[in-house]
Structures are given as structure tokens and as C-alpha cells.
Design an enzyme around this catalytic site. Structure first.
Site, short mmCIF file in Angstrom:
data_model
loop_
_atom_site.label_atom_id
_atom_site.label_comp_id
_atom_site.label_asym_id
_atom_site.label_seq_id
_atom_site.Cartn_x
_atom_site.Cartn_y
_atom_site.Cartn_z
N LYS A 23 9.15 -0.30 -10.93
CA LYS A 23 9.01 -0.17 -12.39
C LYS A 23 10.01 0.86 -12.90
CE LYS A 23 5.51 2.09 -14.60
NZ LYS A 23 6.08 2.92 -15.69
N ASP A 43 9.73 -1.39 -18.08
CA ASP A 43 8.59 -0.92 -18.87
C ASP A 43 9.08 -0.17 -20.11
OD1 ASP A 43 6.09 0.07 -19.64
OD2 ASP A 43 6.05 1.64 -18.11
N LYS A 87 8.06 -1.12 -23.37
CA LYS A 87 7.00 -1.19 -24.40
C LYS A 87 7.57 -1.36 -25.80
CE LYS A 87 3.77 1.82 -21.84
NZ LYS A 87 4.62 2.46 -20.82
N ASP A 89 8.21 -3.28 -32.71
CA ASP A 89 9.07 -3.22 -33.90
C ASP A 89 8.75 -4.46 -34.74
OD1 ASP A 89 11.34 -2.71 -35.64
OD2 ASP A 89 12.20 -1.57 -33.98
N THR A 105 -3.84 4.32 -22.64
CA THR A 105 -5.05 4.93 -22.06
C THR A 105 -5.15 6.40 -22.45
OG1 THR A 105 -3.79 5.16 -20.03
CG2 THR A 105 -5.39 3.38 -20.11
N ARG A 152 3.55 8.59 -7.99
CA ARG A 152 3.67 9.78 -7.14
C ARG A 152 3.07 9.69 -5.74
NH1 ARG A 152 1.80 13.21 -12.17
NH2 ARG A 152 0.95 11.12 -12.55
O1 C5P Z 1 2.52 8.72 -10.52
P1 C5P Z 1 1.50 7.78 -11.09
O2 C5P Z 1 0.93 6.81 -10.05
O3 C5P Z 1 0.43 8.50 -11.87
O4 C5P Z 1 2.36 6.89 -12.11
C1 C5P Z 1 1.75 5.91 -12.92
C2 C5P Z 1 2.78 5.21 -13.74
O5 C5P Z 1 2.10 4.31 -14.62
C3 C5P Z 1 3.65 6.12 -14.61
O6 C5P Z 1 4.92 5.48 -14.77
C4 C5P Z 1 2.90 6.11 -15.93
O7 C5P Z 1 3.74 6.35 -17.02
C5 C5P Z 1 2.37 4.68 -15.96
N1 C5P Z 1 1.19 4.48 -16.81
C6 C5P Z 1 0.00 5.18 -16.62
N2 C5P Z 1 -1.06 4.95 -17.45
C7 C5P Z 1 -0.97 4.06 -18.44
C8 C5P Z 1 0.21 3.35 -18.64
C9 C5P Z 1 1.28 3.60 -17.79
O8 C5P Z 1 -0.10 5.99 -15.71
N3 C5P Z 1 -2.00 3.84 -19.18
#
Ligand code: C5P
Length: 233
Positions: free
Chosen positions: A33, A60, A62, A65, A119, A210
Site C-alpha cells: 500500500k 491509497d 482517498k 472532490d 476510524t 509497522r
Molecule cells: O502500522 P500500522 O499497521 O498501524 O499501519 C496501518 C495502515 O493503515 C497505515 O497506513 C494507516 O494510515 C492505515 N489506516 C489505518 N486506519 C484506518 C485507515 C487507514 O490504520 N482507519
């Protein structure tokens, strides 16, 4: 072609660490992603390099517009040859239909999904916007709208998948971040699910950042997740 369930979030500020991480992973085991930070810093050339290594990309960005602008942006993104793109469902019916029409007329149609409600937004954020509904009701409503407009699925919390799967059926694509393998650090996520529980509850794809990107051995972390999801993948 395999259909790996894990989408690794390349949340990096520049191309170099993103490419270095991708080199340690395998397109047989995951998709990647690329979000606003990395894409803004690197542009489409990074996508080309990642795709040349065999990876399918979820871009991603998003989009949100007016219908024509969103449709043109979706068309341009589809032209990059990515696997999945997304828009905000709050852009409304005409924007969603225009986005769907734009990708459907492209030579290689990417999957088009919608963000329902971020979220990060809770009841008080909705109240600030003059929306009296609960976040849960809004998510279901916006997912229904996205499906009605021909989109392939939504991004949602794994805690919402069971209800969304019930409402939207088996073919609708549910892409879920907020995933933490057993024993992994929560980082800044609060409402998380394990990969196995998320797939059992109806997730189609798991966005994981992460726990893989910050691991001492990212490939091993990915393999451990595959081990945890075993027969569900
Ligand atoms: O490192 P981690 O597993 O927390 O990363 C989650 C990814 O999903 C990040 O790119 C974050 O921006 C994205 N994301 C999220 N929650 C959302 C929408 C997207 O954690 N509601």
C-alpha cells in the site's frame, strides 16, 4: 496468480526505505500500500519500480472532490496500472458513480473501494458536522451507498466486518487496517484484531504496517503472519 491477503503499508517519507523494505519481501506473500505521504514525495516512478519487482499496489489516495475531478483522478490512477484505488464515500452518489464509470472504462480496471467514515472520527466529530447518527450507522449507510454505486468494497475496521459482511454479501471486498499479530506492539492503534480473527470475521484483505515494516526481519514477520492465518489465506 496468488491472491495474498496481506497488504503491507509502506508508510515511508521517501523512495529509498520503501524500496529497501520491498526488496526484503515477496510479491507471492503480500501486496503493497502506497499512501499520500510516499506518493506525494516520489510520484508514479516508485510505483513503476515496485510493480517491476512483481508487486501489486493499493494506491491509497482517498480521492474526494466534485464528480468530474474525482473521475479524472481515478482514471489517471487506473492508468498507472495499480491493483486497487480508493475514494471517500462521503463524496456522495454522483461522485462514486463517476469514479466507478471512470475506472470501468480503463483498459485494466483496478479494484475501486471507498473509505466510509475515518476510524479516527467519533460521535462528537459527527456532531460537529451536524450529523446525529452514530459512527456505526454511518459506516453501514456509506457502505450500502458505495455498493449501490458499483464499487467493489470498503476500507473498514475489523470490528465492523461481521456486520458489513452480513449486509453487503460475500463478494464485497472488506479491507481492514488496525491489525496486530499475536504479541505485537499496538503502536498508536487502539481497537485492533489479530490477522486470524479479522479473516474469520469476514475481512478480505489485511492492511498491516509497522508489525512488518519495523520488524528486525520483515520477511520473517510476514511469514509468521502467514503461519497464523494458515488455512484462511
Ligand atoms: O502500522 P500500522 O499497521 O498501524 O499501519 C496501518 C495502515 O493503515 C497505515 O497506513 C494507516 O494510515 C492505515 N489506516 C489505518 N486506519 C484506518 C485507515 C487507514 O490504520 N482507519
Amino acid at each position: 496468480m496468488s491472491d495474498p491477503k496481506v497488504i503491507v503499508a509502506l508508510d515511508f517519507p521517501s523512495a529509498m526505505p520503501a524500496l529497501a523494505l520491498a526488496q526484503r519481501l515477496s510479491p507471492e506473500l503480500c501486496r503493497l500500500k502506497v499512501g499520500k505521504e510516499l506518493f506525494t514525495a516520489t510520484g508514479p516512478s516508485l510505483l513503476e519500480q515496485l510493480m517491476k519487482s512483481g508487486f501489486e499496489i493499493f494506491l491509497d489516495l482517498k480521492f474526494h472532490d466534485i464528480p468530474n475531478t474525482t473521475a479524472q483522478a481515478c482514471k489517471a490512477a487506473a492508468g498507472l496500472g495499480v491493483w486497487m484505488i480508493n475514494v471517500h464515500a462521503l463524496g456522495g452518489r454522483r461522485m462514486l458513480e463517476a469514479a466507478n464509470e471512470a475506472v470501468s472504462s480503463s483498459a485494466c480496471r483496478p479494484r475501486l473501494i471507498a473509505v466510509t467514515l475515518l476510524t479516527s472520527m467519533d460521535q462528537s466529530d459527527l456532531a460537529d458536522l451536524g450529523i446525529a447518527q452514530t459512527p456505526e450507522a454511518m459506516v453501514l449507510r456509506l457502505a450500502e451507498l458505495a455498493q449501490d454505486c458499483g464499487l467493489d468494497g470498503v476500507v473498514c475496521s475489523a470490528l465492523e466486518t461481521e456486520r458489513l459482511r452480513e449486509q453487503c454479501g460475500q463478494a464485497f471486498c472488506l479491507v481492514t487496517p488496525g491489525i496486530r499479530p499475536v504479541d505485537a506492539s499496538l503502536d498508536d492503534q487502539s481497537r485492533v484484531m489479530t490477522p486470524e480473527a479479522a479473516l474469520r470475521s469476514g475481512s478480505s484483505y489485511l492492511v498491516i504496517g509497522r508489525p512488518i515494516t519495523k520488524a528486525a526481519d520483515p520477511l520473517q514477520a510476514l511469514l509468521d503472519i502467514h503461519e497464523q492465518i494458515g488455512g484462511l489465506a
